[in-house]
Scaffold this active site. Structure first.
Site, PDB file in Angstrom:
ATOM      1  N   GLU A  41       0.844  -1.202   0.000  1.00 28.46           N
ATOM      2  CA  GLU A  41       0.000   0.000   0.000  1.00 28.46           C
ATOM      3  C   GLU A  41       0.879   1.252   0.000  1.00 28.46           C
ATOM      4  OE1 GLU A  41      -3.758   1.715   2.659  1.00 28.46           O
ATOM      5  OE2 GLU A  41      -2.212   0.496   3.644  1.00 28.46           O
ATOM      6  N   LYS A 112     -10.131   1.374  -2.340  1.00 26.31           N
ATOM      7  CA  LYS A 112     -10.297   0.833  -0.990  1.00 26.31           C
ATOM      8  C   LYS A 112     -11.683   1.155  -0.434  1.00 26.31           C
ATOM      9  CE  LYS A 112      -7.893   0.959   3.503  1.00 26.31           C
ATOM     10  NZ  LYS A 112      -6.834   1.683   4.241  1.00 26.31           N
ATOM     11  N   CYS A 153      -5.267  -3.289   2.984  1.00 24.61           N
ATOM     12  CA  CYS A 153      -4.984  -2.996   4.390  1.00 24.61           C
ATOM     13  C   CYS A 153      -6.181  -3.198   5.330  1.00 24.61           C
ATOM     14  CB  CYS A 153      -4.403  -1.595   4.511  1.00 24.61           C
ATOM     15  SG  CYS A 153      -3.436  -1.351   6.044  1.00 24.61           S
TER      16      CYS A 153
END
Length: 268
Positions: A41, A112, A153
């Site tokens: 990331e 995301k 994440c």
């Protein structure tokens, strides 16, 4: 399928980060000959402030990171799951994964979904949603006959996303991350292995490592390849580098036949 996971220590200097990513990808491809390379990331810029991250943001396909990864994929003839970068779309910013096929073409884009808003007593205060917009699409892509699912994440804490990826036929799930040291030491491995076991997929958890923001923030690293039974098949040492593993999909079939959870779902 053979995969190589690139573990980085990105800072606020975008040009230096891109140069480091390029060198690591070239080394991994030369030594390991993988079919898929994965970056962490915010590999292009992991700055001290949200403003610094926004300043590094790109529009696609004109951005520096976009052009670099597309060109590397084409030149090295390898698929690149390019971690995530800050994307600017109009007045909005996203934390976005781009995936490039071996011909350099974009084959997937994932924004995301779950944003990292935490206030840990006596520790980290971070509100990603103050500066980053939320994605809303569950994304998979194909490499040959293999279906790969996308997450980033903090998504790892929300198993319903991974259930959807499994339902879309994912054989592999990739999670680029910059997991904090404070939570990573206790939760990173547990969560990654749980997601692999639940979905009965190969799980690639690829992290940033070490200190950034002048030593005020730390990432856990410990990038891992996890098999569908939940065993760690490969793991990075501390520090910058890469690890590789060959994914055996005949083993996936055995796991799914022995514990056929995909046929036993009751709740939608």
């Amino acid at each position: 399928m053979k995969v190589s996971l690139i573990q980085m220590n990105s800072q606020g200097d975008k040009a230096a980060n891109l140069s480091a990513a390029k060198a690591l990808i070239e080394d991994a491809v030369a030594l390991e000959r993988p079919d898929l390379v994965v970056l962490p990331e915010y590999y292009a810029c992991l700055g001290d402030t949200p403003e610094e991250t926004q300043a590094s943001a790109e529009t696609f396909p004109e951005g520096e990171a976009y052009q670099l990864m597309s060109g590397l994929a084409r030149r090295l003839k390898v698929a690149i799951h390019a971690g995530s970068v800050a994307e600017k779309d109009g007045n909005a910013f996203y934390n976005t994964t781009l995936v490039f096929g071996p011909d350099g073409s974009e084959i997937a884009r994932y924004r995301k979904i779950h944003l990292f808003d935490v206030e840990i007593t006596g520790g980290t205060v971070y509100r990603e949603s103050d500066t980053v917009s939320r994605g809303d699409e569950v994304v998979t892509y194909r490499i040959g006959d293999t279906t790969v699912g996308c997450a980033i994440c903090y998504d790892i804490r929300f198993p319903e996303l991974f259930r959807k990826l499994a339902d879309k036929g994912a054989d592999v799930i990739v999670l680029p991350a910059a997991f904090t040291l404070m939570t990573g030491k206790d939760h990173w491995e547990v969560l990654a292995r749980a997601r692999a076991i639940e979905t009965q997929t190969w799980f690639l958890a690829v992290g940033q490592t070490g200190s950034h923001a002048g030593g005020r923030k730390w990432c856990w690293g410990h990038s891992m390849v996890i098999d569908p039974w939940g065993h760690i098949a490969a793991q990075c040492s501390d520090g910058v580098g890469f690890t590789s593993a060959r994914l055996d999909f005949s083993y996936t079939g055995k796991v799914r036949a022995n514990v056929p959870v995909a046929r036993h779902h009751v709740l939608a």
